[in-house]
Design a protein around this motif. Structure first.
Motif, PDB file in Angstrom:
ATOM      1  N   SER B  73       0.680   3.931  10.469  1.00 49.47           N
ATOM      2  CA  SER B  73       1.428   4.052   9.221  1.00 49.47           C
ATOM      3  C   SER B  73       1.336   2.765   8.423  1.00 49.47           C
ATOM      4  O   SER B  73       1.141   1.684   8.986  1.00 49.47           O
ATOM      5  N   LEU B  74       1.488   2.919   7.120  1.00 48.76           N
ATOM      6  CA  LEU B  74       1.644   1.779   6.219  1.00 48.76           C
ATOM      7  C   LEU B  74       2.907   2.023   5.418  1.00 48.76           C
ATOM      8  O   LEU B  74       3.062   3.084   4.804  1.00 48.76           O
ATOM      9  N   PHE B  75       3.814   1.032   5.439  1.00 52.84           N
ATOM     10  CA  PHE B  75       5.035   1.106   4.654  1.00 52.84           C
ATOM     11  C   PHE B  75       4.953   0.093   3.521  1.00 52.84           C
ATOM     12  O   PHE B  75       4.531  -1.050   3.730  1.00 52.84           O
ATOM     13  N   ILE B  76       5.349   0.536   2.350  1.00 49.39           N
ATOM     14  CA  ILE B  76       5.410  -0.346   1.188  1.00 49.39           C
ATOM     15  C   ILE B  76       6.870  -0.390   0.739  1.00 49.39           C
ATOM     16  O   ILE B  76       7.450   0.656   0.389  1.00 49.39           O
ATOM     17  N   ARG B  77       7.446  -1.591   0.776  1.00 53.87           N
ATOM     18  CA  ARG B  77       8.838  -1.748   0.324  1.00 53.87           C
ATOM     19  C   ARG B  77       8.863  -2.134  -1.144  1.00 53.87           C
ATOM     20  O   ARG B  77       7.907  -2.727  -1.656  1.00 53.87           O
ATOM     21  N   ASP B  78       9.964  -1.824  -1.790  1.00 54.66           N
ATOM     22  CA  ASP B  78      10.167  -2.209  -3.190  1.00 54.66           C
ATOM     23  C   ASP B  78       8.906  -1.886  -4.011  1.00 54.66           C
ATOM     24  O   ASP B  78       8.298  -2.747  -4.641  1.00 54.66           O
ATOM     25  N   SER B  79       8.518  -0.635  -3.976  1.00 55.92           N
ATOM     26  CA  SER B  79       7.259  -0.235  -4.600  1.00 55.92           C
ATOM     27  C   SER B  79       7.265  -0.516  -6.105  1.00 55.92           C
ATOM     28  O   SER B  79       8.300  -0.407  -6.781  1.00 55.92           O
ATOM     29  N   GLN B  80       6.093  -0.902  -6.598  1.00 60.69           N
ATOM     30  CA  GLN B  80       5.904  -1.279  -7.997  1.00 60.69           C
ATOM     31  C   GLN B  80       4.864  -0.352  -8.642  1.00 60.69           C
ATOM     32  O   GLN B  80       3.984   0.152  -7.952  1.00 60.69           O
ATOM     33  N   PRO B  81       4.917  -0.183  -9.946  1.00 56.28           N
ATOM     34  CA  PRO B  81       3.887   0.636 -10.610  1.00 56.28           C
ATOM     35  C   PRO B  81       2.465   0.157 -10.313  1.00 56.28           C
ATOM     36  O   PRO B  81       1.545   0.967 -10.231  1.00 56.28           O
ATOM     37  N   SER B  82       2.315  -1.156 -10.102  1.00 54.46           N
ATOM     38  CA  SER B  82       0.977  -1.685  -9.799  1.00 54.46           C
ATOM     39  C   SER B  82       0.481  -1.269  -8.416  1.00 54.46           C
ATOM     40  O   SER B  82      -0.704  -1.453  -8.091  1.00 54.46           O
ATOM     41  N   ASP B  83       1.372  -0.708  -7.589  1.00 56.22           N
ATOM     42  CA  ASP B  83       0.949  -0.180  -6.288  1.00 56.22           C
ATOM     43  C   ASP B  83       0.285   1.188  -6.417  1.00 56.22           C
ATOM     44  O   ASP B  83      -0.239   1.721  -5.433  1.00 56.22           O
ATOM     45  N   SER B  84       0.314   1.756  -7.602  1.00 58.87           N
ATOM     46  CA  SER B  84      -0.308   3.070  -7.809  1.00 58.87           C
ATOM     47  C   SER B  84      -1.820   2.952  -7.585  1.00 58.87           C
ATOM     48  O   SER B  84      -2.505   2.195  -8.273  1.00 58.87           O
ATOM     49  N   ALA B  85      -2.315   3.690  -6.611  1.00 57.84           N
ATOM     50  CA  ALA B  85      -3.719   3.601  -6.202  1.00 57.84           C
ATOM     51  C   ALA B  85      -3.942   4.638  -5.108  1.00 57.84           C
ATOM     52  O   ALA B  85      -3.012   5.353  -4.726  1.00 57.84           O
ATOM     53  N   THR B  86      -5.165   4.679  -4.608  1.00 57.13           N
ATOM     54  CA  THR B  86      -5.444   5.472  -3.415  1.00 57.13           C
ATOM     55  C   THR B  86      -5.462   4.541  -2.205  1.00 57.13           C
ATOM     56  O   THR B  86      -6.085   3.481  -2.258  1.00 57.13           O
ATOM     57  N   TYR B  87      -4.760   4.936  -1.153  1.00 60.30           N
ATOM     58  CA  TYR B  87      -4.668   4.128   0.053  1.00 60.30           C
ATOM     59  C   TYR B  87      -5.499   4.771   1.159  1.00 60.30           C
ATOM     60  O   TYR B  87      -5.332   5.956   1.464  1.00 60.30           O
ATOM     61  N   LEU B  88      -6.384   3.980   1.713  1.00 59.88           N
ATOM     62  CA  LEU B  88      -7.302   4.461   2.735  1.00 59.88           C
ATOM     63  C   LEU B  88      -6.965   3.834   4.073  1.00 59.88           C
ATOM     64  O   LEU B  88      -6.814   2.617   4.169  1.00 59.88           O
ATOM     65  N   CYS B  89      -6.875   4.654   5.099  1.00 59.22           N
ATOM     66  CA  CYS B  89      -6.830   4.089   6.440  1.00 59.22           C
ATOM     67  C   CYS B  89      -8.259   4.076   6.983  1.00 59.22           C
ATOM     68  O   CYS B  89      -9.094   4.917   6.613  1.00 59.22           O
ATOM     69  N   ALA B  90      -8.538   3.111   7.834  1.00 57.04           N
ATOM     70  CA  ALA B  90      -9.871   3.002   8.430  1.00 57.04           C
ATOM     71  C   ALA B  90      -9.722   2.414   9.819  1.00 57.04           C
ATOM     72  O   ALA B  90      -8.807   1.626  10.077  1.00 57.04           O
ATOM     73  N   MET B  91     -10.620   2.783  10.689  1.00 56.34           N
ATOM     74  CA  MET B  91     -10.510   2.290  12.059  1.00 56.34           C
ATOM     75  C   MET B  91     -11.885   2.151  12.697  1.00 56.34           C
ATOM     76  O   MET B  91     -12.855   2.754  12.223  1.00 56.34           O
ATOM     77  N   SER B  92     -11.938   1.314  13.739  1.00 61.08           N
ATOM     78  CA  SER B  92     -13.224   1.062  14.375  1.00 61.08           C
ATOM     79  C   SER B  92     -13.076   0.924  15.880  1.00 61.08           C
ATOM     80  O   SER B  92     -11.994   0.651  16.404  1.00 61.08           O
TER      81      SER B  92
END
Lengths: 112, 114
Positions: B73-92
């Motif tokens: 999981s990824l948690f974003i606190r106090d979210s801002q309009p600039s956080d608007s984007a696509t979030y990708l998880c990746a693993m290896s």
């Protein structure tokens, strides 16, 4: 802060033509990758490169693709005879020994 | 079954809210986990990198890994309009050092509403 750079930002080419996409990885990184992202789809691995040779390539990376690190700084991806389905964003990435991967801004390839 | 599953969204939350983004995976060889932020037609920007179960915090971002459940999981606190984007998880899989190709999720499109 050092970053991965890629040129050109956008390349338009006709089907059957050869294209070379260029990348300059971060200078002290040792491991290099190419990925692609077709519009609206997920990022897909193409090839990894270490010590001047390919470490692994995906099924996508067929004989039409090649990579090279000609001068110790640049890292290139060549597509010999482009197809319509090669249209995508192509990302270069590099990795330090600590293993996290840093991506460049990408080259948008449009094949017409 | 896909190796990495991620809810594509879209997810819209009001400014200041806590955002929770999640991925599940099936390949137990995955040991390194990354979260990237991607703006439209731009390259993925590394936000968080972790390799152990538990939480890792960096500013407003917290990455959480549960290897027993194969869930990150990824948690974003106090979210801002600039956080608007696509979030990708990746693993290896680190077993082949130097050739740790990333396997990505499909990405979650996030919009923070002012």
């Amino acid at each position: 802060e050092p970053e991965v750079t890629q040129t050109p930002s956008h390349q338009v080419t006709q089907m059957g033509q050869e294209v070379i996409l260029r990348c300059v990885p971060i200078s002290n990184h040792l491991y290099f990758y190419w990925y692609r992202q077709i519009l609206g789809q997920k990022v897909e691995f193409l090839v990894s490169f270490y010590n001047n040779e390919i470490s692994e390539k995906s099924e996508i990376f067929d004989d039409q693709f090649s990579v090279e690190r000609p001068d110790g700084s640049n890292f290139t991806l060549k597509i010999r005879s482009t197809k319509l389905e090669d249209s995508a964003m192509y990302f270069c990435a590099s990795t330090p020994p600590s293993r996290e991967q840093y991506f460049g801004p990408g080259t948008r390839l449009t094949v017409t | 079954q896909k190796e990495v599953e991620q809810d594509p969204g879209p997810l819209s939350v009001p400014e200041g809210a806590i955002v929770s983004l999640n991925c599940t995976y099936s390949n137990s060889a995955f040991q390194y986990f990354m979260w990237y932020r991607q703006y439209s037609r731009k390259g993925p920007e590394l936000l968080m990198y972790t390799y152990s179960s538990g939480n890792k915090e960096d500013g407003r971002f917290t990455a959480q890994v549960d290897k027993s459940s194969k869930y990150i999981s990824l948690f974003i606190r106090d979210s801002q309009p600039s956080d608007s984007a696509t979030y990708l998880c990746a693993m290896s899989d680190p077993s082949n050092f130097g050739n740790e190709k990333l396997t990505f999720g499909t990405g979650t499109r996030l919009t923070i509403i002012p």
